[in-house]
Design a protein around this motif. Structure first.
Motif, PDB file in Angstrom:
ATOM      1  N   SER A  21       0.851  -1.194   0.000  1.00  0.00           N
ATOM      2  CA  SER A  21       0.000   0.000   0.000  1.00  0.00           C
ATOM      3  C   SER A  21       0.881   1.236   0.000  1.00  0.00           C
ATOM      4  O   SER A  21       1.928   1.248   0.651  1.00  0.00           O
ATOM      5  CB  SER A  21      -0.855   0.045   1.260  1.00  0.00           C
TER       6      SER A  21
ATOM      7  N   ALA C 305      -3.619  -0.583  -5.465  1.00  0.00           N
ATOM      8  CA  ALA C 305      -4.632  -0.378  -4.430  1.00  0.00           C
ATOM      9  C   ALA C 305      -5.875  -1.206  -4.748  1.00  0.00           C
ATOM     10  O   ALA C 305      -6.448  -1.853  -3.865  1.00  0.00           O
ATOM     11  CB  ALA C 305      -4.980   1.101  -4.333  1.00  0.00           C
ATOM     12  N   LYS C 308      -5.412  -4.914  -4.181  1.00  0.00           N
ATOM     13  CA  LYS C 308      -5.464  -5.256  -2.766  1.00  0.00           C
ATOM     14  C   LYS C 308      -6.911  -5.347  -2.282  1.00  0.00           C
ATOM     15  O   LYS C 308      -7.293  -6.305  -1.610  1.00  0.00           O
ATOM     16  CB  LYS C 308      -4.702  -4.197  -1.976  1.00  0.00           C
TER      17      LYS C 308
END
Ligand SMILES: Cc1cc2nc3c(=O)[nH]c(=O)nc-3n(C[C@H](O)[C@H](O)[C@H](O)COP(=O)(O)OP(=O)(O)OC[C@H]3O[C@@H](n4cnc5c(N)ncnc54)[C@H](O)[C@@H]3O)c2cc1C
Ligand SMILES: Cc1cc2nc3c(=O)[nH]c(=O)nc-3n(C[C@H](O)[C@H](O)[C@H](O)COP(=O)(O)OP(=O)(O)OC[C@H]3O[C@@H](n4cnc5c(N)ncnc54)[C@H](O)[C@@H]3O)c2cc1C
Ligand code: SF4
Lengths: 289, 419, 626
Positions: A21, C305, C308
């Protein structure tokens, strides 16, 4: 005679898509990113495992890091069947640069296996999150051990206490050199990512699967093998570790200006000379930068 | 034997100390051939110190340190590429860059004031350590820089591709105990981070915080090969060449290189800013089309890549082309090499995922392909829709009209290439 | 030189059973498997059967591995519903054949071979280790040499120093190199082979149960297909329910493929496109699209992102639709209740839609595409499955059992393995490895196997069961005159039994082409579906991946050295490979066929007229499911 083997490992962020992230400014969001045993550390553990299977030995694995770094030790143990795990954890160690990290690690290595001298210390080639392979050689230097980097293969002469190592010295844009070097023990080996242990007889294979099974069992109970040491237990002067002991600091982080940013193909018809001219201008600009 | 310097806290607070002078560049060579990136590093050192001397009205030198056996003659080359002085150590024990031995000898040289006897006699009495040090970030220099700096007990930044010398006001919890302090002649060392999108600037600073006061010199870094340009060679340049007689530890001489093998890959994608690759799209007239690609690559000073099917020798070509281009080491993709040039030109390549894997991180991608639906279009910056037979001649034509712009570059490439 | 008593080559279900059974008999053995891990090279449909027979003993999976097989769940679902579907365009006529599935069956479980073989390996390894043996993976046997005087075999591999062994059990599958090295038999001919092709489709547990009307989380259904889905080939399709996936594919006569080359992918595609199946596999699939006008850096970050979040979404959704996993996650206090999981899932869906512009579309998800040859034991089985002191078992011995809807190889290979182990143990005890003592004895044991009997003769009773189920549903007048006669003939018990007795006497194999005919495999089914079938419509058109997409999804450990060598690039056979290779490794360039081995999934389809070996240890394709 068996060998005293040390392995230095590191907990690293998992940079693979799906795990990593980023913050809006493009820096790594460490809280949201999963961590695991670094890929290079895993290879170092593998080299230690090979040594244990082939020559016999006692393996101590260590890491400097926050308490959660014990999962890296556990993972390393499941690879190399470690007999002892060391975690050097202390708030004072935080934000150390490589020199200050090496200071902690070398002191830890001196305390392994009840203070016996190590014969071979393995470390990874580098870490994926910024550490660029300095810690290994600096730790080696502080220990006074011969440092061998980029090792892709090795064998040990137990009687003469010598190691014969094969190194891949890559000189980008020039030659690659394959070098065979011989050195008396003790040595510090930074293992190359290309290293692959070769168990080439039935008995080595069967032994390795036995040890591997033991490794999994041990790793399931890794806490019984774990020692956590702080600066006091390591007998380290707080002024030489962590930030105070670090010559370097990170001053700033900024975006690297890139030539071109978007990636929607601009379509140019093959007969469109103007379009091609513009492309050429762009090419020349980019190359001359 | 050099003892490992234990950390000692020094009580020296002076800011601009004459004990730390000059920029030392650690040169690498193999079999008496200079590694090209050494000259890139030397070029950058020259530019930095010219700027430095102008700015600080000073006269500090670029000193090349060179270890090896039978390397004395290369010293002149180093001068001609920008060094003010060369200190070399020539000895059979230095034939191979054995880390332990090299570390000790380099440390001897850079901490021995007598090394500077001829170079800057006026400072011999007070010289302690270099101000700055450059190493190469290759398999030799990366480790050498680490161990030398561990020995010199100072900071190191690795894999640098940009450098700036400046004066900075620094406020740091430990270094300055939270106060703002003015640091001079700071080497700002820029390192691209793991993502390739960010630059981290690293500084090596003295601890001015009285509780942990300590000086850290030199400020050192290792430099990514290819990051900087070498100077244009000037054989008329002069400089001081001095020899250093190394002292070896008996124990260290037990470390021996027993075999060394050089492998040179004929295809050096890393050396080129542009890669032109061709694929099955050459099929209409394979030989003529390869010639076209070859010509384009020559003008652009580009290396040539291929897609995997090409490497299976699917076309009947004359032997020359077969042996030069139709080889596995030119394949770009998962089964071949991963390349990241500044410009990647895909000619007649559809853009299968396995090919994209090998080139999609290039800075700028151009495709030449008549089929707009080819997946390559999704990753490229410019898609030239057309047959290569039609498009490439136009590009070549336009490029030759601007040969002036290309010339300048060619000169650099030629001098570089000659080495 | 190192040595060991018994060397098993090949770690598929047959080889692993041999290791386990030999260990149970107290004999030391090692098993060499080329794949990096056990299970990475094996492919099946598949249903693993446990059988009982009036014709003699069968060594079943639970006999070899014990009851833990039943308690540790290395399988997927217990098949309790078995349905034959006749198809013609969008019409399907379904006949419940559960009774024939239950015929002489203890149980049949759907399985995924990677998981199943890994479990077998763990059991076999534990047992073998105690006797100093074990499994060695990533080793490819390259050659065998005979030490005639001492009747020993020297085993040469690509990875280990050579060693000596007393007996070899060859369990190296349908494309057995051992058979070739030893000159034990010819390569199987096209008439002796089937090409099996399969895709694995992802579908959450509870959705499977709902859609297949299964009211028990342990149970599952098997569907078989005949008719126009088989694209005029002799063969049929299957769809099996796993725990949270579906195995969909077909098995086709290789010689009919050679006659009428069709891309293997087209065969599964025709299944997927059948409206009945399209509806069974459909799911909500998120579509990830990245705004191309963003900077490259932003695109990468955004893509990361989204990946995920999608991973989280997938995980949570899988959990929500599961039984055991969900119970466990609540028991472990990861979540407080089912409602919490649901609301978290809904939240994620909303975030993905609102913040990241993800759209959810009706489609289906493929996990893996596989192909493999399977030997037809009726025609190709080795009559004497040994050569000197090498015993062949499973696919390597050509022992696949095909009859009507029956596709059985896993259980047969295990039965062979037990028999080979018994023969080897006996020889080790007497230190006698002569052909008379070892090979002939093993041949006798194999001949006694009820499976061998089924390869030689039609089982009248089995046919009876099938026909009874069918007859109940199909009035004979829907068939044309020719088929009606045939149908009447086989429907009359007396006539049929007489007829089959004649067939079995006259030679079953000689009449096979009559039984395995176009009529049986597609003409009649199409007719039945046309006349009696119900109309199905699909609510969407499944987006079927291209072969390139399917290959890109597979995992390879590439070897720059090709394991296949083209002998004559102008051969007609090779031209057919351009179509028949499931991953399009062959292409026609001018007049020549060239091979790009990187995408090879080691099915063996091209092996007949090439120099074909398995890749070296650890190299080649790695199947995650199998
Ligand atoms: C496991 C595996 C690994 C692989 N690894 C690699 C790898 O590392 N590298 C690699 O490249 N491939 C690799 N492949 C192969 C890959 O899948 C593709 O098959 C291959 O990249 C296609 O090559 P191509 O683009 O040259 O040919 P094609 O896909 O046939 O494309 C030819 C292109 O040329 C264009 N064209 C036609 N005429 C003209 C003309 N006159 N002028 C210009 N363009 C024209 C066409 O429109 C087409 O887009 C691998 C495959 C597998 C299965
Ligand atoms: C689409 C399809 C559907 C099927 N459906 C069913 C079904 O529903 N029920 C059923 O019972 N059967 C079914 N089968 C058949 C069944 O899958 C096979 O019979 C069975 O998997 C064969 O097992 P095996 O151990 O004999 O061979 P394999 O599983 O092929 O194992 C051979 C092993 O040997 C290794 N090997 C090969 N050569 C070497 C070497 N030289 N050195 C080292 N290792 C080597 C290979 O890597 C491989 O792992 C199906 C098959 C297919 C393709
Ligand atoms: S190359 Fe041959 S073995 Fe490989 S996938 Fe194609 S047909 Fe099968």
């Amino acid at each position: 005679m068996t060998l005293n083997i040390a392995v230095l490992v590191k907990l690293e962020p998992d940079f693979s898509e799906g795990s990593v992230s980023y913050n809006p400014d493009g820096t790594l969001n460490r809280a949201e990113t999963k961590s695991k045993l670094g890929a290079h550390s895993a290879i170092a553990s593998l080299a230690a495992f090979y040594t244990k299977v082939k020559y016999g030995g006692y393996i101590s694995v260590s890491s400097m890091g926050p308490p959660m770094a014990e999962i890296a030790l556990q993972e390393a143990q499941s690879i190399c069947d470690a007999d002892e795990l060391h975690l050097y954890s202390d708030r004072l160690f935080a934000s150390a640069d490589t020199l200050a990290t090496a200071e902690v690690l070398q002191q830890g290595i001196r305390k392994m296996n009840n203070g016996k001298e190590m014969d071979i210390v393995f470390s990874g080639h580098r870490a994926s999150d910024g550490e660029t392979g300095q810690t290994g050689p600096q730790t080696a230097w502080k220990l006074g051990f011969t440092f061998l980097g980029n090792v892709i293969d090795f064998s040990v002469d137990l009687n003469k206490r010598f190691i014969l190592a094969k190194r891949l010295v890559a000189l980008p844009g020039f030659y690659d050199i394959v070098e065979e070097i011989q050195a008396p023990l003790p040595v510090f080996i930074a293992i190359d990512p290309l290293y692959k242990p070769i168990f080439d007889t039935i008995s080595l294979r069967l032994t390795s699967s036995r040890y591997l099974k033991e490794a999994k069992e041990r790793a399931a109970n890794y806490k019984t093998y774990l020692k956590v040491l702080d600066h006091k237990k390591l007998e380290l002067d707080p002024r030489f570790v962590g930030l105070p002991g670090s010559p370097t600091i990170v001053h700033k982080v900024e975006k690297i200006p890139k030539a071109r940013t978007t990636r929607t193909a601009e379509l140019i018809e093959g007969y469109d000379r103007e379009g091609i001219k513009n492309t050429i201008t762009k090419i020349l600009q980019l190359v001359q930068k | 034997m050099i003892m490992i310097t234990m950390n000692k806290i020094e009580n020296n607070h002076s800011t601009n100390n004459d004990s730390y002078r000059h920029l030392f560049v650690i040169i690498e060579s193999i079999n008496n051939e200079l590694i090209p990136a050494s000259l890139e590093m030397l070029g950058e050192a020259r530019r930095q110190m010219d700027h430095f001397n102008l700015k600080y009205k000073s006269n500090e030198k670029v000193i090349a340190i060179h270890l090896g056996h039978g390397i004395k003659d290369l010293s002149k080359d180093l001068i001609s590429y920008g060094a003010d002085a060369v200190i070399y150590a020539d000895d059979p024990h230095l034939k191979y860059p054995i880390n332990k031995i090299y570390t000790k000898i380099i440390s001897q040289i850079v901490t021995d004031p007598h090394s500077l006897k001829e170079i800057s006699p006026e400072y011999v009495s007070i010289f302690k350590k270099p101000r700055y040090m450059f190493f190469l970030a290759d398999s030799i220099g990366r480790h050498l820089s680490s161990t030398v700096l561990a020995e010199l007990d100072s900071g190191l930044a690795s894999d640098i591709n940009k450098l700036v010398i400046s004066d900075l006001d620094i406020k740091h919890q430990h270094k300055t105990k939270g106060e703002t302090i003015h640091y001079q002649k700071v080497l700002e060392m820029y390192r691209p981070d793991f993502s390739g999108f960010l630059w981290t600037t690293i500084l090596c600073l003295d601890n001015k915080n009285p509780e942990i006061a300590k000086e850290f010199h030199p400020q050192a870094c290792s430099i990514i090969p290819g990051a900087f340009q070498p100077c244009v060679q000037d054989t008329k340049r002069t400089g001081i060449i001095s020899q250093f007689s190394p002292q070896f530890d008996e124990q260290d001489l037990k470390i021996k290189v027993v075999k060394q093998e050089l492998v040179k890959n004929p295809v050096q994608f890393e050396n080129y800013k542009i890669i032109v690759s061709f694929g099955r799209g050459i099929k209409e007239d394979p030989e003529a089309n390869i010639k076209l690609v070859e010509k384009l690559a020559k003008i652009l000073d580009a290396e040539i890549g291929i897609s995997l099917p090409i490497s299976k020798k699917i076309f009947h070509l004359n032997e020359k082309y077969d042996s030069i281009y139709i080889t596995p080491n030119r394949v770009v993709g998962t089964s071949g090499r991963k390349v990241t040039p500044v410009i990647y030109i895909a000619v007649g390549i559809s853009g299968a995922i396995q090919h994209l894997d090998g080139m999609k991180d290039s800075d700028f991608i151009i495709a030449i392909n008549p089929d707009e639906n080819s997946p390559i279009k999704d990753v490229c910056d410019v898609f030239i829709k057309g047959r290569m037979e039609d498009v490439i001649p136009v590009i070549i034509d336009e490029l030759s009209k601007r040969s002036g712009q290309l010339k300048e570059k060619e000169i650099q490439v030629n001098t570089y290439g000659k080495l | 030189m190192e040595n060991c008593d018994v060397t098993i080559v090949g770690g598929g279900s047959a080889g692993l059973a041999a290791l386990k059974h030999l260990s149970s008999l107290g004999k030391q053995a090692i098993l060499l498997e080329a794949g990096k891990e056990i299970g990475s090279k094996n492919v099946s449909g598949g249903i693993l059967y446990s059988k009982k027979s009036n014709n003699g003993k069968i060594y079943n999976v639970e006999d070899i591995y014990g009851e833990s097989f039943l308690t540790e769940y290395p399988y997927e679902r217990k098949i309790t519903k078995y349905i034959l579907n006749a198809t013609s365009k969008d019409k399907v006529f379904s006949i419940d054949l559960t009774e024939s599935h239950n015929y002489q069956t203890n149980f049949g479980y759907s399985v995924l071979l990677n998981k199943l073989n890994s479990w077998f390996a763990q059991e076999a390894q534990n047992a073998a280790e105690r006797l100093g043996g074990g499994i060695i993976t990533g080793v490819h046997v390259r050659a065998l040499k005979w030490e005639e005087k001492r009747s020993k075999i020297i085993v040469q591999t690509d990875e280990l120093e050579e060693f000596e062994t007393k007996v070899v059990i060859a369990a190296d599958g349908v494309n057995s190199e051992i058979a070739e090295m030893a000159n034990a038999r010819e390569k199987f001919s096209p008439s002796e082979l089937y090409q099996g092709v399969k895709v694995l489709v992802k579908l959450p547990e509870k959705i499977i149960e709902e859609r297949f009307e299964i009211n028990n989380s342990e149970e599952g259904a098997a569907h078989l297909f005949a008719g126009d889905v088989s694209l005029n080939l002799i063969g049929g399709g299957f769809l099996y329910t796993n725990r949270d996936s579906l195995s969909i594919g077909g098995v086709y006569h290789y010689d009919s493929l050679l006659e009428n080359p069709i891309e293997p992918a087209e065969i599964v595609n025709s299944m997927l496109k059948n409206p009945l199946i399209s509806e069974l596999i459909k799911d909500e699939v998120p579509i990830k699209e990245i705004d191309k006008t963003l900077s490259k850096e932003q695109q990468v970050r955004k893509s990361f992102a989204i990946t995920k979040l999608l991973n989280n979404w997938n995980e949570l959704r899988q959990l929500y639709y599961s039984h055991k996993l969900k119970e466990k996650s609540i028991a472990d206090r990861k979540y407080s209740s089912e409602d919490e999981i649901k609301s978290k899932l809904d939240n994620l869906t909303k975030r993905l839609t609102d913040e990241y512009n993800i759209k959810f579309k009706t489609n289906y998800i493929e996990l893996e595409y596989t192909t493999k040859l399977v030997p037809d034991g009726k025609r190709g089985r080795m009559k004497k499955p040994y050569h000197k002191n090498i015993l062949f078992i499973g696919d390597a011995a050509g022992r696949g059992l095909f009859f009507g809807p029956r596709i059985e190889g896993l259980n047969v290979g295990m039965d062979d393995a037990a028999r080979a182990s018994i023969a080897v143990a006996r020889s080790l005890d007497k230190n006698n490895f002569d052909s008379d003592y070892l090979g002939e004895f093993y041949t006798r044991l194999v001949e006694e196997s009820p499976y061998t009997v089924d390869m030689k003769e039609i089982d009248k009773q089995y046919l009876n069961v099938i026909l009874n189920s069918t007859r109940k549903r199909i009035p004979s007048n829907v068939l044309g005159l020719k088929h009606k006669l045939l149908f009447n003939l086989v429907s009359n018990d007396g006539l049929r039994n007489f007829f089959i007795t004649m067939i079995n006497k006259y030679g079953y194999t000689r009449l096979l082409s009559f039984i395995e005919s176009e009529d049986v495999y597609f003409k009649v089914p199409i007719k039945i579906a046309d006349k009696l079938g119900t109309l199905n419509t699909a609510s969407y058109i499944p987006q079927i991946p291209t072969i390139q997409d399917r290959v890109a999804k597979l995992c390879y450990h590439e070897d720059n050295i090709s394991h296949i060598k083209i002998l004559d690039s102008s051969k007609n056979f090779l031209r057919k490979m351009v179509v028949l290779c499931p991953t399009k490794c062959y292409s026609l360039e001018g007049d020549e066929v060239i091979l790009q081995h990187e995408g090879c999934i080691e099915c063996g389809t091209c092996s007949k007229e090439t120099e074909w070996r398995h890749p070296r240890g650890e190299k080649g394709v790695i199947f995650k499911y199998g």
